[in-house]
Design a protein around this motif. Sequence first.
Motif, PDB file in Angstrom:
ATOM      1  N   LEU A 185      -7.286  13.673   0.894  1.00  0.00           N
ATOM      2  CA  LEU A 185      -5.879  13.429   0.579  1.00  0.00           C
ATOM      3  C   LEU A 185      -5.591  11.939   0.468  1.00  0.00           C
ATOM      4  CD1 LEU A 185      -4.241  15.930   3.108  1.00  0.00           C
ATOM      5  CD2 LEU A 185      -4.551  16.271   0.644  1.00  0.00           C
ATOM      6  N   SER A 186      -4.698  11.581  -0.434  1.00  0.00           N
ATOM      7  CA  SER A 186      -4.212  10.210  -0.508  1.00  0.00           C
ATOM      8  C   SER A 186      -3.137  10.022   0.558  1.00  0.00           C
ATOM      9  CB  SER A 186      -3.623   9.934  -1.888  1.00  0.00           C
ATOM     10  OG  SER A 186      -2.432  10.684  -2.059  1.00  0.00           O
ATOM     11  N   LEU A 187      -2.767   8.765   0.800  1.00  0.00           N
ATOM     12  CA  LEU A 187      -1.662   8.495   1.719  1.00  0.00           C
ATOM     13  C   LEU A 187      -0.402   9.219   1.259  1.00  0.00           C
ATOM     14  CD1 LEU A 187      -2.113   4.661   2.357  1.00  0.00           C
ATOM     15  CD2 LEU A 187      -2.151   6.437   4.105  1.00  0.00           C
ATOM     16  N   THR A 188      -0.129   9.168  -0.034  1.00  0.00           N
ATOM     17  CA  THR A 188       1.071   9.800  -0.591  1.00  0.00           C
ATOM     18  C   THR A 188       1.060  11.310  -0.367  1.00  0.00           C
ATOM     19  OG1 THR A 188       1.212   8.068  -2.272  1.00  0.00           O
ATOM     20  CG2 THR A 188       2.440  10.111  -2.706  1.00  0.00           C
ATOM     21  N   GLU A 189      -0.093  11.946  -0.616  1.00  0.00           N
ATOM     22  CA  GLU A 189      -0.188  13.398  -0.454  1.00  0.00           C
ATOM     23  C   GLU A 189       0.010  13.822   1.001  1.00  0.00           C
ATOM     24  OE1 GLU A 189      -3.335  15.115  -3.629  1.00  0.00           O
ATOM     25  OE2 GLU A 189      -4.069  13.415  -2.422  1.00  0.00           O
ATOM     26  N   LEU A 190      -0.655  13.123   1.922  1.00  0.00           N
ATOM     27  CA  LEU A 190      -0.521  13.484   3.335  1.00  0.00           C
ATOM     28  C   LEU A 190       0.900  13.236   3.827  1.00  0.00           C
ATOM     29  CD1 LEU A 190      -1.532  14.494   6.023  1.00  0.00           C
ATOM     30  CD2 LEU A 190      -2.480  12.210   6.468  1.00  0.00           C
ATOM     31  N   ALA A 191       1.488  12.112   3.456  1.00  0.00           N
ATOM     32  CA  ALA A 191       2.857  11.822   3.875  1.00  0.00           C
ATOM     33  C   ALA A 191       3.801  12.917   3.376  1.00  0.00           C
ATOM     34  CB  ALA A 191       3.297  10.459   3.355  1.00  0.00           C
ATOM     35  N   HIS A 192       3.631  13.347   2.128  1.00  0.00           N
ATOM     36  CA  HIS A 192       4.477  14.411   1.565  1.00  0.00           C
ATOM     37  C   HIS A 192       4.304  15.715   2.349  1.00  0.00           C
ATOM     38  CE1 HIS A 192       6.652  16.800  -1.351  1.00  0.00           C
ATOM     39  NE2 HIS A 192       5.617  17.626  -1.403  1.00  0.00           N
ATOM     40  N   ARG A 193       3.053  16.101   2.598  1.00  0.00           N
ATOM     41  CA  ARG A 193       2.784  17.344   3.339  1.00  0.00           C
ATOM     42  C   ARG A 193       3.375  17.312   4.748  1.00  0.00           C
ATOM     43  NH1 ARG A 193      -3.368  19.412   2.019  1.00  0.00           N
ATOM     44  NH2 ARG A 193      -3.116  19.482  -0.251  1.00  0.00           N
ATOM     45  N   ALA A 194       3.353  16.128   5.378  1.00  0.00           N
ATOM     46  CA  ALA A 194       3.860  15.998   6.751  1.00  0.00           C
ATOM     47  C   ALA A 194       5.362  15.749   6.792  1.00  0.00           C
ATOM     48  CB  ALA A 194       3.127  14.867   7.466  1.00  0.00           C
ATOM     49  N   GLY A 195       5.955  15.450   5.646  1.00  0.00           N
ATOM     50  CA  GLY A 195       7.396  15.189   5.611  1.00  0.00           C
ATOM     51  C   GLY A 195       7.770  13.845   6.214  1.00  0.00           C
ATOM     52  N   ILE A 196       6.894  12.865   6.051  1.00  0.00           N
ATOM     53  CA  ILE A 196       7.188  11.523   6.568  1.00  0.00           C
ATOM     54  C   ILE A 196       7.062  10.519   5.423  1.00  0.00           C
ATOM     55  CG2 ILE A 196       6.363  12.116   8.880  1.00  0.00           C
ATOM     56  CD1 ILE A 196       3.875  10.372   8.285  1.00  0.00           C
ATOM     57  N   ALA A 197       7.537   9.315   5.655  1.00  0.00           N
ATOM     58  CA  ALA A 197       7.441   8.260   4.643  1.00  0.00           C
ATOM     59  C   ALA A 197       5.999   7.768   4.532  1.00  0.00           C
ATOM     60  CB  ALA A 197       8.366   7.101   5.000  1.00  0.00           C
ATOM     61  N   LYS A 198       5.591   7.440   3.306  1.00  0.00           N
ATOM     62  CA  LYS A 198       4.252   6.897   3.073  1.00  0.00           C
ATOM     63  C   LYS A 198       4.064   5.612   3.874  1.00  0.00           C
ATOM     64  CE  LYS A 198       1.326   4.984  -0.551  1.00  0.00           C
ATOM     65  NZ  LYS A 198       1.249   4.612  -1.967  1.00  0.00           N
ATOM     66  N   SER A 199       5.107   4.783   3.965  1.00  0.00           N
ATOM     67  CA  SER A 199       5.006   3.526   4.715  1.00  0.00           C
ATOM     68  C   SER A 199       4.746   3.787   6.201  1.00  0.00           C
ATOM     69  CB  SER A 199       6.268   2.680   4.529  1.00  0.00           C
ATOM     70  OG  SER A 199       7.404   3.381   4.984  1.00  0.00           O
ATOM     71  N   THR A 200       5.339   4.864   6.734  1.00  0.00           N
ATOM     72  CA  THR A 200       5.102   5.230   8.138  1.00  0.00           C
ATOM     73  C   THR A 200       3.638   5.603   8.340  1.00  0.00           C
ATOM     74  OG1 THR A 200       7.365   6.009   8.417  1.00  0.00           O
ATOM     75  CG2 THR A 200       5.733   6.839   9.990  1.00  0.00           C
ATOM     76  N   LEU A 201       3.099   6.425   7.444  1.00  0.00           N
ATOM     77  CA  LEU A 201       1.698   6.824   7.545  1.00  0.00           C
ATOM     78  C   LEU A 201       0.780   5.616   7.409  1.00  0.00           C
ATOM     79  CD1 LEU A 201      -0.565   8.862   7.796  1.00  0.00           C
ATOM     80  CD2 LEU A 201      -0.294   9.379   5.352  1.00  0.00           C
ATOM     81  N   SER A 202       1.092   4.729   6.491  1.00  0.00           N
ATOM     82  CA  SER A 202       0.290   3.523   6.294  1.00  0.00           C
ATOM     83  C   SER A 202       0.271   2.682   7.573  1.00  0.00           C
ATOM     84  CB  SER A 202       0.852   2.716   5.123  1.00  0.00           C
ATOM     85  OG  SER A 202       0.089   1.546   4.937  1.00  0.00           O
ATOM     86  N   GLN A 203       1.433   2.523   8.211  1.00  0.00           N
ATOM     87  CA  GLN A 203       1.505   1.777   9.479  1.00  0.00           C
ATOM     88  C   GLN A 203       0.671   2.451  10.558  1.00  0.00           C
ATOM     89  OE1 GLN A 203       5.704   1.587  10.293  1.00  0.00           O
ATOM     90  NE2 GLN A 203       5.826  -0.533   9.576  1.00  0.00           N
ATOM     91  N   LEU A 204       0.757   3.783  10.647  1.00  0.00           N
ATOM     92  CA  LEU A 204       0.013   4.505  11.684  1.00  0.00           C
ATOM     93  C   LEU A 204      -1.489   4.357  11.477  1.00  0.00           C
ATOM     94  CD1 LEU A 204       2.134   7.766  12.072  1.00  0.00           C
ATOM     95  CD2 LEU A 204       2.112   5.728  13.526  1.00  0.00           C
ATOM     96  N   GLU A 205      -1.936   4.452  10.221  1.00  0.00           N
ATOM     97  CA  GLU A 205      -3.372   4.289   9.955  1.00  0.00           C
ATOM     98  C   GLU A 205      -3.835   2.863  10.212  1.00  0.00           C
ATOM     99  OE1 GLU A 205      -5.093   5.850   6.417  1.00  0.00           O
ATOM    100  OE2 GLU A 205      -4.455   7.893   6.845  1.00  0.00           O
ATOM    101  N   ALA A 206      -2.897   1.919  10.209  1.00  0.00           N
ATOM    102  CA  ALA A 206      -3.225   0.521  10.525  1.00  0.00           C
ATOM    103  C   ALA A 206      -3.134   0.252  12.031  1.00  0.00           C
ATOM    104  CB  ALA A 206      -2.292  -0.413   9.760  1.00  0.00           C
ATOM    105  N   GLY A 207      -2.812   1.281  12.805  1.00  0.00           N
ATOM    106  CA  GLY A 207      -2.720   1.122  14.259  1.00  0.00           C
ATOM    107  C   GLY A 207      -1.438   0.466  14.715  1.00  0.00           C
TER     108      GLY A 207
END
Length: 189
Positions: A28-50
């Motif tokens: 999954l891309s960041l965009t796809e996972l964020a969409h599936r989880a119902g969260i912002a892509k920027s939030t997911l990007s921050q989380l993956e960056a720790g």
Amino acid sequence: MAQAGSTSKPPMNSIAATLRRGRQAAGLSLTELAHRAGIAKSTLSQLEAGQGNPSLETLWALCTALELPFSRLLDPPRPRVQVIRADEGQAVASAQADYRATLLSACPPGARRDLYRIDAEPGTPHTSAPHAPGVVEHVLLTAGRALVGPADDPVELSPGDYAAYPGDQAHVFEAREPATQAILASEYL
């Protein structure tokens, strides 16, 4: 709403690595996972960056989208004897209520657990002979005080304290106060 007790920040490095590995394994891309989880892509990007301090709901949504057990985000490698005091552990707070989840122990794949309530009184300690190889016992003390763990090196627990130790060696449970109670789980591999 004010949070009672101490709340520690979730283990972000572990969460970041697990999310990144899970997303990549799922293709999954960041965009796809964020969409599936119902969260912002920027939030997911921050989380993956720790970075960030994610809520329980956010982490749960990501685990659901990745089909990962929630415990995989928080479960650190286990030492031989593990003790988590009542005010310790990696708590993740809810964004919706005064509620925190603290993972005490994740069940490994293929394992079985039996759960017991223990009622004990001071006096003669309960000593158990070694169980089958690989057995691990988990104790959460709910009332009183007790010495718990390997017979040659038990630890003292107070209400709310948790300990895990090898059950495949001699071990002991010794009540130190009247009406001592605990929850005990025996984990079989």
